[in-house]
Scaffold this motif. Structure first.
Motif, PDB file in Angstrom:
ATOM      1  N   SER A  89       0.835  -1.207   0.000  1.00 13.94           N
ATOM      2  CA  SER A  89       0.000   0.000   0.000  1.00 13.94           C
ATOM      3  C   SER A  89       0.866   1.252   0.000  1.00 13.94           C
ATOM      4  CB  SER A  89      -0.927  -0.011   1.226  1.00 13.94           C
ATOM      5  OG  SER A  89      -1.854  -1.061   1.143  1.00 13.94           O
ATOM      6  N   TYR A  90       2.003   1.205   0.675  1.00 16.86           N
ATOM      7  CA  TYR A  90       2.934   2.334   0.675  1.00 16.86           C
ATOM      8  C   TYR A  90       3.416   2.627  -0.748  1.00 16.86           C
ATOM      9  CZ  TYR A  90       7.075   5.129   1.751  1.00 16.86           C
ATOM     10  OH  TYR A  90       8.012   6.126   1.801  1.00 16.86           O
ATOM     11  N   LEU A  91       3.617   1.565  -1.521  1.00 15.99           N
ATOM     12  CA  LEU A  91       4.082   1.708  -2.902  1.00 15.99           C
ATOM     13  C   LEU A  91       2.946   1.966  -3.884  1.00 15.99           C
ATOM     14  CD1 LEU A  91       6.690  -1.201  -2.930  1.00 15.99           C
ATOM     15  CD2 LEU A  91       7.166   1.257  -2.791  1.00 15.99           C
ATOM     16  N   GLY A  92       1.696   1.970  -3.379  1.00 18.35           N
ATOM     17  CA  GLY A  92       0.547   2.236  -4.233  1.00 18.35           C
ATOM     18  C   GLY A  92       0.005   1.014  -4.935  1.00 18.35           C
ATOM     19  N   ARG A 100      -0.529   3.115   3.207  1.00 20.14           N
ATOM     20  CA  ARG A 100      -0.806   4.285   2.371  1.00 20.14           C
ATOM     21  C   ARG A 100      -0.762   5.567   3.204  1.00 20.14           C
ATOM     22  NH1 ARG A 100      -2.395   5.781  -2.430  1.00 20.14           N
ATOM     23  NH2 ARG A 100      -2.347   3.636  -3.173  1.00 20.14           N
ATOM     24  N   ASN A 160       2.724   6.648   3.426  1.00 20.19           N
ATOM     25  CA  ASN A 160       3.145   7.252   2.165  1.00 20.19           C
ATOM     26  C   ASN A 160       2.673   8.692   2.065  1.00 20.19           C
ATOM     27  OD1 ASN A 160       2.214   7.915  -0.834  1.00 20.19           O
ATOM     28  ND2 ASN A 160       3.991   6.557  -0.968  1.00 20.19           N
ATOM     29  N   GLU A 161       1.414   8.934   2.438  1.00 23.76           N
ATOM     30  CA  GLU A 161       0.857  10.281   2.376  1.00 23.76           C
ATOM     31  C   GLU A 161       1.505  11.199   3.401  1.00 23.76           C
ATOM     32  OE1 GLU A 161      -3.231   9.463   3.078  1.00 23.76           O
ATOM     33  OE2 GLU A 161      -3.666   8.848   1.010  1.00 23.76           O
ATOM     34  N   GLN A 168       4.704  11.104   4.567  1.00 23.01           N
ATOM     35  CA  GLN A 168       6.156  11.303   4.520  1.00 23.01           C
ATOM     36  C   GLN A 168       6.553  12.722   4.106  1.00 23.01           C
ATOM     37  OE1 GLN A 168       7.824   8.568   1.714  1.00 23.01           O
ATOM     38  NE2 GLN A 168       6.669   9.339  -0.036  1.00 23.01           N
ATOM     39  N   SER A 169       5.715  13.379   3.318  1.00 21.89           N
ATOM     40  CA  SER A 169       6.041  14.749   2.885  1.00 21.89           C
ATOM     41  C   SER A 169       5.797  15.775   3.982  1.00 21.89           C
ATOM     42  CB  SER A 169       5.209  15.124   1.647  1.00 21.89           C
ATOM     43  OG  SER A 169       5.457  14.243   0.577  1.00 21.89           O
ATOM     44  N   THR A 205       2.492  10.787  10.756  1.00 20.89           N
ATOM     45  CA  THR A 205       3.315   9.600  10.536  1.00 20.89           C
ATOM     46  C   THR A 205       3.281   8.662  11.726  1.00 20.89           C
ATOM     47  OG1 THR A 205       4.806  10.943   9.170  1.00 20.89           O
ATOM     48  CG2 THR A 205       5.632   8.806   9.927  1.00 20.89           C
TER      49      THR A 205
END
Length: 269
Positions: free
Chosen positions: A209-212, A224, A227-228, A230-231, A240
């Motif tokens: 899910s992190y990789l989409g 996911r 992933n969202e 991290q920015s 996080t």
């Protein structure tokens, strides 16, 4: 030994029970709609209105983490069940039939083990459109070798036991011997492997899910969410921390539970 066994079993069971309760509660109640966006409230720090803050779309992080637990438990349980069902058939057939069947089936398992787990999962998921069902099937296939090898070893050990020979002597059929005689005596080993496979499945699902390539939006997934987030790790660290903490506690809980079950089995023996 007994103290360590009790600690692992009690602590692991406690973690799993609490997280399972969170998952059950999320089926009926969450503080907010997990997918409701509110740009005006984006990246708000934890408060009375949002206990774990909000994400980059203004969605309540606690609600999304709670709903994400449904994904984690569903993927963990179903993929481990697939691995158990297939691994039981392969491992039992290999050990019980022996000779060419054992050689053929276990070489196939060795071939499956030759592929790095996460790369094989990426390959299987990327062949088809990423979805929950594809993720479960891919992770289930990854868990087959561990079940097959463990069950094969257990059946090989038990099929030469005196009670099995006695059952054969009175004319018991193969199904009776496998399911009524052998299976109960290797059930603790199977449960231990199931708990480990459950935790591994959660990690693999989070990675996909992190990789989409795992669960697709808008459905929440802890991977996911990472992933969202991290920015915004510097601006909104709570974004996080929440999914990362839940992944850690869930995997830790099932690993401790597996250790506790193994120690309990060894103590009984």
């Amino acid at each position: 030994m007994k103290k360590r066994m009790s600690f692992n079993l009690i602590l692991g069971s406690g973690f799993v029970a609490v997280l399972f309760a969170v998952m059950l509660v999320s089926l009926f109640y969450t503080p907010h709609d997990a997918n409701e966006m509110n740009i005006a409230d984006r990246l708000h720090a934890p408060s009375a209105a949002h206990w774990l803050g909000t994400d980059n779309f203004g969605r309540d992080v606690l609600s999304r983490v709670m709903v994400g637990s449904q994904t984690a438990f569903e993927v963990g349980a179903l993929s481990a069940a697939i691995g158990l069902a297939c691994g039981f058939l392969i491992g039992t057939a290999a050990a019980y039939l022996g000779k060419w069947a054992d050689e053929l089936l276990m070489r196939g398992i060795d071939g499956l083990l030759a592929f790095p787990g996460i790369l094989l999962a990426l390959l299987l998921v990327s062949i088809f459109k990423p979805s929950m069902s594809q993720t479960i099937i891919a992770i289930g296939i990854l868990s087959i070798p561990s079940f097959a090898r463990v069950i094969r070893g257990g059946v090989l050990q038990q099929k030469e036991a005196e009670y099995v020979k006695a059952a054969k002597g009175i004319g018991a059929g193969h199904a009776h011997i496998i399911f009524k005689q052998i299976l109960p005596n290797i059930s603790s080993t199977i449960l231990t492997t199931f708990a480990l496979s459950f935790s591994a499945a959660i990690l693999v699902e989070a990675a996909l899910s992190y990789l989409g390539l795992g669960v697709q939006p808008p459905d929440p997934s802890w991977g996911r969410m990472l992933n969202e987030a991290q920015s915004f790790i510097g601006k909104a660290p709570w974004f996080t921390l929440a999914p990362g903490l839940f992944i850690t506690l869930t995997v830790l809980g099932f690993n401790l539970l597996s250790d506790g079950l193994r120690d309990y089995k060894d103590a009984r023996q």
